[in-house]
Scaffold this motif. Structure first.
Motif, PDB file in Angstrom:
ATOM      1  N   ALA A 269     -56.799 -49.998 -56.567  1.00 19.51           N
ATOM      2  CA  ALA A 269     -57.629 -49.112 -55.979  1.00 19.51           C
ATOM      3  C   ALA A 269     -58.345 -49.358 -54.821  1.00 19.51           C
ATOM      4  CB  ALA A 269     -58.834 -49.037 -57.135  1.00 19.51           C
ATOM      5  N   GLU A 270     -58.269 -50.493 -54.406  1.00 17.89           N
ATOM      6  CA  GLU A 270     -58.926 -50.920 -52.950  1.00 17.89           C
ATOM      7  C   GLU A 270     -58.085 -50.530 -51.693  1.00 17.89           C
ATOM      8  OE1 GLU A 270     -59.390 -55.033 -53.528  1.00 17.89           O
ATOM      9  OE2 GLU A 270     -61.037 -55.091 -54.730  1.00 17.89           O
ATOM     10  N   ALA A 271     -56.585 -50.345 -52.201  1.00 18.53           N
ATOM     11  CA  ALA A 271     -55.861 -50.019 -50.900  1.00 18.53           C
ATOM     12  C   ALA A 271     -55.785 -48.418 -50.722  1.00 18.53           C
ATOM     13  CB  ALA A 271     -54.425 -50.175 -51.601  1.00 18.53           C
ATOM     14  N   PRO A 272     -55.377 -48.111 -49.519  1.00 19.76           N
ATOM     15  CA  PRO A 272     -55.417 -46.684 -49.010  1.00 19.76           C
ATOM     16  C   PRO A 272     -54.307 -45.805 -49.733  1.00 19.76           C
ATOM     17  CG  PRO A 272     -54.712 -47.840 -47.358  1.00 19.76           C
ATOM     18  CD  PRO A 272     -54.880 -49.017 -48.321  1.00 19.76           C
ATOM     19  N   GLY A 273     -54.319 -44.534 -49.514  1.00 22.50           N
ATOM     20  CA  GLY A 273     -53.120 -43.864 -50.028  1.00 22.50           C
ATOM     21  C   GLY A 273     -52.669 -43.774 -51.294  1.00 22.50           C
TER      22      GLY A 273
END
Length: 398
Positions: A269-273
């Motif tokens: 969830a902390e990552a983009p895209g």
């Protein structure tokens, strides 16, 4: 192609399917008890400010495994009766004279006892392997793997299938226990030596969408692609529901627990895209009941899956297909025995109550389901192939 280690046991033992025993000099099993386990205890001690009594308990466990005889869990310990029953005739014998699967499993249960995991006390429920798992999730390699999901999403469906199943397969090399005693082999020199994945995809195409089960192995970098694969099967309509089986307590350094699933979802969830989108869908699937998390006590048993209890057998029988991950689970599927490598996978897993896909990178001596020509080519080489994590299998049994 590469060759099995010269430390393999005698040809007669292999032909009989004899159990892997811990103590044969020069074998992989012996190296785990003599080298990997002491290194692991040192890492655990360095990671936590354990009080003197827990440090003494760890020292006593190391002394016992190296020079003593196998002791029972203390009276009143959690699941002591269960482990006494599982122990059979092994309690009281030297650690290097018992079946490898049992000894390795019991070592981890004893380690949890030594660090007070089952309490009572302030260290109750503190995962001794958590620092290693979390450090792996924060590794730069995970960032790159999550970013790659954006590229995978742009591929045609068949190529997505191949990429995501492959990620789940090779993610099994992210095994912290394995990496304690061997450098991460990276991506070079890897080989799939048995591939039934086309049969797996045809099975899903020919079957009405039902419930796909995934029996997880490791946390961190391996569990993320497992979660992504389940999301892919749900979003593409191959599965109506999914069930993820993890361990109820820490086990084998990096084995996944419910807490590790939550850590992976947070990291995604902390990552983009695409990674964050996948985490959102998985959380929604959990809260909506399309994805169920289970943790059966038998997941931490030192027994083959052929001995699974009735309630677990009934549960797995509901699966359209069960995906079983990892080296330890594979050993438990086929039996931790020195079978001839050409022994058919289906012949050893006919007891399993649902169609079965095993995804495994080889990190111990047990190997089955290989074509004769493949075995000949592997054995004609000069470097190990059974224990280095560089060779992998995808076995499907309908």
């Amino acid at each position: 192609m590469e060759k099995a280690e010269a430390s393999d046991t005698s040809e007669a033992s292999v032909a009989s399917g004899a159990p892997v025993i811990t103590g044969a000099p020069g074998t992989f099993a012996r190296s785990v008890l003599a080298e990997r386990h002491p290194a692991l205890v040192r890492q655990v001690r360095d990671a936590f400010p354990y009080p003197p009594e827990l440090q003494r308990a760890l020292d006593a466990l190391l002394e016992e495994t190296a020079h003593g005889r196998i002791q029972r869990l203390p009276p009143g310990a959690a699941d002591a009766d269960r482990w006494a029953a599982w122990g059979g005739g092994h309690i009281g014998r030297p650690w290097f004279e018992v079946p490898f699967l049992w000894a390795e499993s019991y070592f981890y249960r004893r380690l949890l006892e030594a660090v007070g995991y089952f309490g009572p006390g302030p260290w109750q429920g503190v995962d001794p392997f958590a620092p290693f798992k979390r450090a792996e999730l924060n590794d730069a390699a995970v960032e790159g793997e999550l970013a790659a999901l954006d590229e995978v999403a742009r591929l045609p469906l068949a190529e997505q299938d191949h990429a995501l199943l492959g990620a789940a397969l090779w993610g099994n090399r992210a095994d912290l226990g394995f990496r304690i005693s061997a450098a991460d082999p990276g991506t070079a020199g890897t080989h799939v030596i048995a591939d039934d994945s086309p049969r797996f995809w045809r099975h899903l195409a020919d079957t009405s969408p039902g419930t796909v089960y995934l029996v997880a192995d490791n946390a961190g970098r391996e569990l993320i692609p497992d979660l992504v694969l389940l999301d892919h099967l749900l979003t593409t309509g191959r599965a109506a529901r999914a069930v993820l089986h993890v361990k109820p307590s820490p086990y084998y350094v990096s084995d996944a627990t419910p807490a590790d699933v939550l850590d992976c979802l947070r990291r995604m969830a902390e990552a983009p895209g695409r990674a964050a989108e996948t985490a959102t869908r998985l959380r929604s699937a959990l809260t909506g009941g399309r994805l169920t998390l289970k943790a059966h006590p038998f997941s931490c048993a030192p027994l083959p899956y052929a001995a699974m209890p009735a309630d677990l057998r009934t549960d797995l029988a509901a699966a359209t297909v069960t995906v079983v991950k990892g080296d330890l689970n594979y050993r438990r599927l086929v039996g931790d025995n020195l079978w001839p490598a050409t022994t058919p996978f289906a012949a050893l897993t006919g007891y399993f109550p649902s169609p079965l896909l095993a995804l495994r990178t080889l990190k111990c001596d047990v190997a089955v389901g290989l074509a004769p020509a493949t075995v000949t080519a592997l054995e004609s080489g000069t470097t190990p192939w059974r224990t280095t994590g560089t060779h992998a299998v995808l076995h499907f049994r309908p």
